[in-house]
Design a protein around this motif. Sequence first.
Motif, PDB file in Angstrom:
ATOM      1  N   SER A   1       0.829  -1.202   0.000  1.00  0.00           N
ATOM      2  CA  SER A   1       0.000   0.000   0.000  1.00  0.00           C
ATOM      3  C   SER A   1       0.861   1.249   0.000  1.00  0.00           C
ATOM      4  CB  SER A   1      -0.887   0.027   1.251  1.00  0.00           C
ATOM      5  OG  SER A   1      -1.761  -1.070   1.292  1.00  0.00           O
TER       6      SER A   1
ATOM      7  N   ARG B   1      -9.626  -1.164  -5.019  1.00  0.00           N
ATOM      8  CA  ARG B   1      -8.261  -1.175  -4.471  1.00  0.00           C
ATOM      9  C   ARG B   1      -7.808   0.222  -4.061  1.00  0.00           C
ATOM     10  NH1 ARG B   1      -4.079  -2.315  -7.575  1.00  0.00           N
ATOM     11  NH2 ARG B   1      -5.033  -1.603  -9.531  1.00  0.00           N
TER      12      ARG B   1
ATOM     13  N   SER C   1      -4.117   0.372  -2.343  1.00  0.00           N
ATOM     14  CA  SER C   1      -3.888  -0.909  -1.677  1.00  0.00           C
ATOM     15  C   SER C   1      -3.833  -2.020  -2.725  1.00  0.00           C
ATOM     16  CB  SER C   1      -5.010  -1.182  -0.672  1.00  0.00           C
ATOM     17  OG  SER C   1      -5.111  -0.146   0.275  1.00  0.00           O
ATOM     18  N   SER C   2      -3.385  -3.186  -2.291  1.00  0.00           N
ATOM     19  CA  SER C   2      -3.274  -4.342  -3.195  1.00  0.00           C
ATOM     20  C   SER C   2      -2.583  -3.944  -4.494  1.00  0.00           C
ATOM     21  CB  SER C   2      -4.654  -4.924  -3.486  1.00  0.00           C
ATOM     22  OG  SER C   2      -5.306  -5.305  -2.297  1.00  0.00           O
TER      23      SER C   2
ATOM     24  N   LYS D   1      -0.293  -3.512  -7.727  1.00  0.00           N
ATOM     25  CA  LYS D   1       0.163  -4.434  -8.743  1.00  0.00           C
ATOM     26  C   LYS D   1       1.287  -3.773  -9.543  1.00  0.00           C
ATOM     27  CE  LYS D   1      -4.595  -6.068  -9.379  1.00  0.00           C
ATOM     28  NZ  LYS D   1      -5.709  -6.259 -10.359  1.00  0.00           N
TER      29      LYS D   1
END
Length: 120
Positions: free
Chosen positions: A17, A67, A84-85, A87
């Motif tokens: 995050s 996200r 967040s999360s 990639k």
Amino acid sequence: QVQLVESGGGLAQPGGSLRLSCAASGFTLSSYVMKWFRQPPGKEREFVAAISWSGSSADYADSVKGRFTISRDNAKNTVYLQMSSLKPEDTAVYYCNADPSYNRSPRGYWGQGTQVTVSS
């Protein structure tokens, strides 16, 4: 004069995050829709999220929905993007934008951008 200054970028691991901030000055924040855009390496700038003047409504690109969360504090003249999360495909320069209109168009005032890199 109008200024938008982004901060909070950096290196994050996949699944991690980051929280971006955008400090505004030189105009009345509550009169503008605030948006975040991003430009991945070698690609066009793209819409990420927008928040209405009072913060009662928000709009997200499908790629970040669920996200990322955009928020604003008009008393502090600051806009946030909680990511967040994360990639690897979230890697980009993230830009803060102020526009009188609630849409996804890249118009209005811009910050200088902050780099976000998602990599293990």
